[in-house]
Scaffold this motif. Structure first.
Motif: not given
Ligand code: C5P
Length: 228
Positions: A147-156
């Motif tokens: 299981l591989k997860v890549y978390l993202t979110a905006s810079d702000e």
């Protein structure tokens, strides 16, 4: 319960550490924060009296001479440098300012990845699996993770989270400075020649902009029950 490795990657400020620890605790798994190992190696560089202006060979020598020990209990992960507990010190501005430069050195990465893989192998001799977080877990450290997860979110959003984290830890940092630092580190981490931050093709993308920690955790627990 987990069977093997859950690889958690993504840039800083996505809530990666919080949800990775909580996921490990909820599953009875071990937990490894690989960023802490790069931070400890960076602290070793600073303790040797070096900074970015030093020749790469000296940075490598100081970073790779360091004895770094990671404790993998998600209830209280520990990090030691040459026997000292450095958990608080590695979060300070001096280490944060230099860590991307140190972690871009291929000899440093080779050694730390080997040490991280040894910690993972030891954890996998016990039942329960391990949640491993970083920038290159799904691509380099544990490419076979089920299981591989890549978390993202905006810079702000990421800068705001980092700012709250600093404030809680008693580090008052200007929010514009935090945003600039988040962007600077992302740029360095994503453009370096060795193991740059990027999503493994088989990593599941989770955008955390609109999600609370609880909601991300719930999503991860669902993924674990499906394929972890
Ligand atoms: O996750 P954290 O912010 O503590 O990571 C600190 C730095 O360590 C990152 O900005 C990155 O330069 C480096 N790092 C890395 N590879 C990892 C984990 C962290 O290069 N697997």
């Amino acid at each position: 319960t987990l069977r093997g490795v859950v690889a958690m990657d993504g840039p800083s400020g996505t809530g990666k550490s919080t949800v990775s620890r909580r996921l490990a605790a909820a599953c009875g798994a071990a937990y490894l924060d690989t960023g802490a190992t790069y931070r400890a190696a960076t602290l070793a560089v600073l303790r040797a009296g070096l900074d970015e202006s030093a020749p790469a060979a000296e940075l490598v020598a100081a970073a790779t001479a360091a004895r770094i020990e990671s404790g993998t209990d998600p209830a209280g992960p520990t990090i030691r440098l040459d026997g000292d507990d450095v958990a608080a010190e590695i979060r300070g501005p001096a280490v944060t300012g230099l860590v991307s430069a140190v972690s871009a050195l291929s000899e440093v990465r080779t050694q730390l990845v080997k040490e991280q893989q040894a910690v993972i192998a030891a954890a996998l001799t016990e039942p329960g699996g391990i949640v491993v977080e970083g920038r290159d877990i799904g691509t380099v450290v544990a490419p076979d993770a089920p299981l591989k997860v890549y978390l993202t979110a905006s810079d702000e959003v990421r800068a705001a989270r980092r700012g709250r984290q600093d404030a809680r830890a008693g580090r008052g940092v200007d929010s514009a400075v935090t945003l600039a630092d988040v962007r600077r580190r992302d740029r360095l981490d994503s453009t370096r020649a060795v193991s740059p931050l990027h999503r493994a093709p088989d990593a599941l993308l989770v955008d955390t902009d609109e999600l609370s920690v609880e909601a991300v955790l719930e999503e991860l627990l669902r993924l674990v029950s499906e394929r972890g």
